[in-house]
Motif scaffolding. Structure first.
Motif, PDB file in Angstrom:
ATOM      1  N   ARG A   5       0.829  -1.212   0.000  1.00  0.00           N
ATOM      2  CA  ARG A   5       0.000   0.000   0.000  1.00  0.00           C
ATOM      3  C   ARG A   5       0.861   1.258   0.000  1.00  0.00           C
ATOM      4  N   GLU A   6       1.887   1.286   0.831  1.00  0.00           N
ATOM      5  CA  GLU A   6       2.729   2.482   0.912  1.00  0.00           C
ATOM      6  C   GLU A   6       3.555   2.671  -0.348  1.00  0.00           C
ATOM      7  N   ARG A   7       4.054   1.573  -0.913  1.00  0.00           N
ATOM      8  CA  ARG A   7       4.832   1.695  -2.155  1.00  0.00           C
ATOM      9  C   ARG A   7       3.967   2.229  -3.283  1.00  0.00           C
ATOM     10  N   VAL A   8       2.746   1.727  -3.380  1.00  0.00           N
ATOM     11  CA  VAL A   8       1.837   2.178  -4.437  1.00  0.00           C
ATOM     12  C   VAL A   8       1.432   3.628  -4.207  1.00  0.00           C
ATOM     13  N   ARG A   9       1.172   3.991  -2.957  1.00  0.00           N
ATOM     14  CA  ARG A   9       0.794   5.374  -2.645  1.00  0.00           C
ATOM     15  C   ARG A   9       1.922   6.335  -3.023  1.00  0.00           C
ATOM     16  N   ASP A  10       3.176   5.990  -2.673  1.00  0.00           N
ATOM     17  CA  ASP A  10       4.313   6.863  -2.956  1.00  0.00           C
ATOM     18  C   ASP A  10       4.551   7.020  -4.451  1.00  0.00           C
ATOM     19  N   ALA A  11       4.212   5.999  -5.225  1.00  0.00           N
ATOM     20  CA  ALA A  11       4.485   6.027  -6.665  1.00  0.00           C
ATOM     21  C   ALA A  11       3.357   6.658  -7.476  1.00  0.00           C
ATOM     22  N   ASN A  12       2.251   7.024  -6.827  1.00  0.00           N
ATOM     23  CA  ASN A  12       1.100   7.598  -7.533  1.00  0.00           C
ATOM     24  C   ASN A  12       0.692   8.920  -6.895  1.00  0.00           C
ATOM     25  N   PRO A  13       1.317  10.031  -7.281  1.00  0.00           N
ATOM     26  CA  PRO A  13       0.901  11.337  -6.745  1.00  0.00           C
ATOM     27  C   PRO A  13      -0.593  11.550  -6.991  1.00  0.00           C
ATOM     28  N   ILE A  14      -1.306  11.962  -5.959  1.00  0.00           N
ATOM     29  CA  ILE A  14      -2.761  12.002  -6.050  1.00  0.00           C
ATOM     30  C   ILE A  14      -3.258  12.959  -7.130  1.00  0.00           C
ATOM     31  N   ALA A  15      -2.575  14.085  -7.313  1.00  0.00           N
ATOM     32  CA  ALA A  15      -3.017  15.033  -8.340  1.00  0.00           C
ATOM     33  C   ALA A  15      -2.878  14.430  -9.738  1.00  0.00           C
ATOM     34  N   ASP A  16      -1.783  13.673  -9.964  1.00  0.00           N
ATOM     35  CA  ASP A  16      -1.586  13.042 -11.271  1.00  0.00           C
ATOM     36  C   ASP A  16      -2.672  11.999 -11.539  1.00  0.00           C
ATOM     37  N   VAL A  17      -3.016  11.237 -10.509  1.00  0.00           N
ATOM     38  CA  VAL A  17      -4.041  10.205 -10.679  1.00  0.00           C
ATOM     39  C   VAL A  17      -5.393  10.841 -10.991  1.00  0.00           C
ATOM     40  N   ILE A  18      -5.773  11.850 -10.214  1.00  0.00           N
ATOM     41  CA  ILE A  18      -7.097  12.456 -10.398  1.00  0.00           C
ATOM     42  C   ILE A  18      -7.206  13.165 -11.738  1.00  0.00           C
ATOM     43  N   ASP A  64      -8.102   9.256   0.080  1.00  0.00           N
ATOM     44  CA  ASP A  64      -6.796   9.265  -0.571  1.00  0.00           C
ATOM     45  C   ASP A  64      -6.933   8.669  -1.967  1.00  0.00           C
ATOM     46  N   ILE A  65      -5.814   8.326  -2.592  1.00  0.00           N
ATOM     47  CA  ILE A  65      -5.886   7.804  -3.964  1.00  0.00           C
ATOM     48  C   ILE A  65      -6.672   6.497  -4.023  1.00  0.00           C
ATOM     49  N   PHE A  66      -6.583   5.694  -2.974  1.00  0.00           N
ATOM     50  CA  PHE A  66      -7.277   4.404  -3.002  1.00  0.00           C
ATOM     51  C   PHE A  66      -8.793   4.585  -2.929  1.00  0.00           C
ATOM     52  N   THR A  67      -9.244   5.418  -1.999  1.00  0.00           N
ATOM     53  CA  THR A  67     -10.694   5.647  -1.902  1.00  0.00           C
ATOM     54  C   THR A  67     -11.224   6.341  -3.153  1.00  0.00           C
ATOM     55  N   PHE A  68     -10.399   7.221  -3.754  1.00  0.00           N
ATOM     56  CA  PHE A  68     -10.835   7.906  -4.969  1.00  0.00           C
ATOM     57  C   PHE A  68     -11.067   6.901  -6.100  1.00  0.00           C
ATOM     58  N   VAL A  69     -10.091   6.037  -6.340  1.00  0.00           N
ATOM     59  CA  VAL A  69     -10.217   5.053  -7.418  1.00  0.00           C
ATOM     60  C   VAL A  69     -11.338   4.053  -7.105  1.00  0.00           C
ATOM     61  N   LEU A  84      -3.680   0.690  -9.429  1.00  0.00           N
ATOM     62  CA  LEU A  84      -2.674   1.734  -9.218  1.00  0.00           C
ATOM     63  C   LEU A  84      -1.263   1.170  -9.294  1.00  0.00           C
ATOM     64  N   ALA A  85      -1.078  -0.067  -8.855  1.00  0.00           N
ATOM     65  CA  ALA A  85       0.233  -0.711  -8.989  1.00  0.00           C
ATOM     66  C   ALA A  85       0.584  -0.886 -10.459  1.00  0.00           C
ATOM     67  N   ASN A  86      -0.383  -1.298 -11.277  1.00  0.00           N
ATOM     68  CA  ASN A  86      -0.141  -1.429 -12.721  1.00  0.00           C
ATOM     69  C   ASN A  86       0.215  -0.082 -13.331  1.00  0.00           C
ATOM     70  N   ARG A  87      -0.456   0.958 -12.888  1.00  0.00           N
ATOM     71  CA  ARG A  87      -0.186   2.296 -13.414  1.00  0.00           C
ATOM     72  C   ARG A  87       1.248   2.711 -13.150  1.00  0.00           C
ATOM     73  N   ALA A  88       1.759   2.350 -11.971  1.00  0.00           N
ATOM     74  CA  ALA A  88       3.111   2.773 -11.590  1.00  0.00           C
ATOM     75  C   ALA A  88       4.173   1.734 -11.941  1.00  0.00           C
ATOM     76  N   GLY A  89       3.766   0.608 -12.525  1.00  0.00           N
ATOM     77  CA  GLY A  89       4.736  -0.421 -12.870  1.00  0.00           C
ATOM     78  C   GLY A  89       5.297  -1.145 -11.670  1.00  0.00           C
ATOM     79  N   ILE A  90       4.468  -1.327 -10.634  1.00  0.00           N
ATOM     80  CA  ILE A  90       4.906  -1.980  -9.401  1.00  0.00           C
ATOM     81  C   ILE A  90       4.322  -3.387  -9.336  1.00  0.00           C
ATOM     82  N   ARG A  91       5.165  -4.352  -8.981  1.00  0.00           N
ATOM     83  CA  ARG A  91       4.674  -5.715  -8.758  1.00  0.00           C
ATOM     84  C   ARG A  91       4.366  -5.878  -7.284  1.00  0.00           C
ATOM     85  N   LEU A  92       3.132  -6.237  -6.980  1.00  0.00           N
ATOM     86  CA  LEU A  92       2.740  -6.429  -5.586  1.00  0.00           C
ATOM     87  C   LEU A  92       3.355  -7.706  -5.032  1.00  0.00           C
TER      88      LEU A  92
END
Length: 676
Positions: A5-18, A64-69, A84-92
């Protein structure tokens, strides 16, 4: 999970996602916009990049970004996390998730499919695409609609796409065959899979191309497969439409054509128009009906229903106006009635499909949507039409239609909806409400003459072994902590007949699904666990096996619940007053109307007790129907995925406590005897 969760949050700035959903305006160190969750004229939706949060001062939505999506795409948390992990290229890295190889393969497949979609688009724009462009123009599609849906064309030559993909390497060619882009002739030669077809890319709700539909052009109805150069030896009739084959990315039952293009409208209006064809959806969007979607070349299926239910509150079925379209609508209604949806059916003129009607008269189509029949009313009218019922028809004919319609009432989980449905049937076939109400009561399954004791254990999976080997259950639980949680709820440790397995299952539950030989001290248990661990290492235990096991366990658990409810219903009906056939009750559960204390009995006691018993039988009959329907659906499901099935299991398990509370309520007879 927290690390993910923290890795995905750090890699997805909320303004960019929205901003991928709608534009944001600068507001000092923050951003603002019109709120997507309610209607407003002045922006009150604020985004704080430093805190990674949003807040609407108009409707008080925040998160946050998770509740928004989750809110915008109607996803569960784990799906939003994966997106969001796919968006940032992160493997969970959570246990039970995809391996690194699976994750990389998914990325390569999506890239290959998107590249193919672009290539098909370029072929449509090229000189060889003239015939396809002419077909689309004749159907009335604009260049904007064609571009919006990324429509393309596959030329008639045998190896145009194959020659493009060959330089990418053998692995890419092999994956292209798996996904239907290429095919292999008997001679071993590779050829294009969508020759001379208009191409409809199929996208997820997030916009990823995961498959294609292909509509053959006139003059290409026959095809050859193996000549001396690897092409043809015998002609065969080509289907008008073909779709990509099933794959981990392309699951027809879970996808809706037009979902991505219409998701903004669906989110805003919560109204969906469900159609049958790609061109129907395109024409609807082109005319401004942007809540239109379609199934993928097949009838509505159970997974489609789950997807539809998550993304709308009102659903209008818009099928062809011919006999086949009417039959398809009736079948769809049967699947949809158990859902808490406002379902209606738009009745189109005979022989007219939605695409042609919209092109001819958008106003006439709009009227058809506005005047759509409530789902059950449509089913009743179709039954009247097919049975040839009229106002002059005798009683047996009306009874036949009524009993046919009762099947649909049994699918509803609300007594209020059932009562309203009975009124609709009574009005349309011309009988009194009370008469039909009694007939509906008689049509229910008879209560068995079986008594039960009041101190029964709660429902659980039967102790009989699955496939003759309880070790199989423990293997599945050891393979994944996520799997263990559900498998050992449906078949708890106490149900294991072998003492060693019983103790290992208990330890596995206590340690949250993670157990190694180092955690075990008893020599016998350690030896057994070592053997199971070696079997896992040698043979593995994939998700498909886990899904089959979960389905078997859930069916047996539900069968146990059904036996319990049947016994309870028999005790209530036979131990209570002789009230005749039960009528439609207002109470949703026994506990809301089936308990009467001794001190509260009055001169109206027999009448109250009779109603209490009827309410009790009503609630238990509904429960029987729910369980029986679910068992039949599960047994009829040949394929499935863990996620969908686990959600079904969790839903049933979570309902067990409320069921026990209602099923244990006492029912008082006129003689003052209590039955529980």
């Amino acid at each position: 999970m927290n690390d993910d969760r923290e890795r995905v949050r750090d890699a997805n700035p909320i303004a960019d996602v929205i901003q991928e959903y709608f534009p944001l305006l600068p507001d000092g160190h923050k951003f603002k916009a019109l709120c997507p969750f309610h209607r407003e004229k002045t922006p009150s939706f604020k985004v704080d990049p430093e805190r990674g949060s949003y807040h609407c001062f108009g409707c008080d939505e925040r998160g946050d970004i998770f509740t928004f999506v989750m809110r915008l795409d109607n996803l569960e948390f784990r799906d939003a996390l994966q997106q969001l992990a796919n968006r940032a290229g992160i493997r969970l890295e959570r246990r039970g998730g995809p391996t690194s190889e699976e994750y990389d393969l998914r990325k390569r497949d999506l890239s290959l499919l998107d590249r193919a979609a672009t290539w098909f688009q370029n072929q449509l724009a090229a000189p060889q695409g003239a015939g396809a462009r002419e077909y689309l123009e004749e159907r009335g599609f604009t260049t904007d609609a064609i571009a919006r849906f990324r429509i393309g064309y596959s030329p008639p030559s045998w190896q145009t796409l194959a020659e493009v993909l060959n330089p990418l390497g053998l692995e890419s060619v092999a994956r292209a065959k798996t996904m239907g882009l290429l095919r292999e002739a008997k001679s071993g030669r590779t050829y294009d899979g969508y020759r001379n077809r208009v191409i409809f890319p199929i996208r997820t709700a997030q916009g990823y191309v995961v498959g294609f539909g292909g509509r053959i052009l006139e003059g290409a109805e026959s095809s050859d497969e193996t000549t001396s150069d690897g092409a043809a030896s015998s002609e065969r009739k080509e289907p008008k439409y073909i779709n990509s084959p099933e794959s981990p990315l392309f699951r027809k039952g879970e996808l809706l054509y037009g979902h991505f293009e219409g998701r903004e409208t669906l989110r805003r209006t919560r109204t969906m128009l469900l159609m049958e064809g790609y061109t129907d959806v395109m024409m609807a969007h082109q005319a401004g009906f942007e809540g239109a979607v379609a199934t993928l070349g097949t009838a509505l299926a159970e997974p489609n229903v789950d997807t539809v239910s998550r993304h709308c509150e009102r659903l209008v079925l818009v099928f062809d106006g011919d006999e086949a379209g009417r039959r398809a609508a009736v079948k769809a209604v049967r699947l949809l009635l158990p859902q808490s949806l406002d379902v209606s059916v738009a009745v189109l003129p005979a022989g007219v499909d939605p695409c042609d009607l919209i092109r001819r008269s958008p106003d006439e189509f709009s009227t058809a949507i506005e005047q759509a029949k409530e789902a059950l009313a449509f089913v009743v009218d179709e039954a009247i039409r097919t049975h040839g019922l009229s106002s002059e028809s005798p009683g047996p004919a009306k009874e036949q239609v009524a009993r046919h319609c009762f099947e649909y009432l049994h699918l509803m989980d609300s007594a209020i909806r059932v009562q309203e449905g009975l009124r609709v049937i009574a009005r349309r076939i011309g009988v009194g409400d009370s008469i039909l109400n009694r007939e509906f009561g008689r049509a229910r399954p008879p209560a068995p003459a079986r008594q039960v004791h009041s101190h029964e254990p709660p429902p659980r999976a039967p102790s009989r072994r699955i496939a003759g080997d309880e070790e199989w259950i423990l293997l599945g639980a050891l393979a994944s902590a996520e799997w263990a949680q559900l498998l050992l709820q449906l078949h708890p440790p106490a149900s294991f007949a072998e003492p060693v397995l019983n103790r290992l299952a208990n330890q596995l539950v206590k340690q949250d699904g993670v157990l190694t030989p180092l955690d075990v001290e008893d020599p016998g248990e350690k030896s057994k666990l070592l053997g199971l661990t070696e079997r896992l290492e040698d043979n593995g235990f994939d998700e498909e096996r886990a899904t089959h096991l979960l389905r078997d366990l859930l069916v047996r658990w539900l069968e146990s619940c059904y036996e319990r409810v049947t016994a309870r219903r028999g005790a209530t009906a036979w131990g209570g007053p002789n009230t005749g056939s039960p009528t439609v009750a207002d109470a949703p559960s026994i506990s809301s109307g089936g308990v009467t204390s001794t001190t509260e009995r009055t001169s109206n006691e027999p009448r109250v007790a009779a109603r209490s018993t009827a309410d009790a039988v009503e609630a238990l009959t509904r429960r029987q129907l729910e369980i029986r329907t679910e068992i039949a659906r599960l047994k009829g499901t040949q394929k499935g995925d863990w996620r969908t099935l686990s959600e079904t299991a969790e839903r049933w398990l979570s309902n067990t406590e409320s069921y026990d509370q209602s099923a244990s309520a006492e029912v008082v007879t006129p003689a003052g005897e209590r039955h529980s």
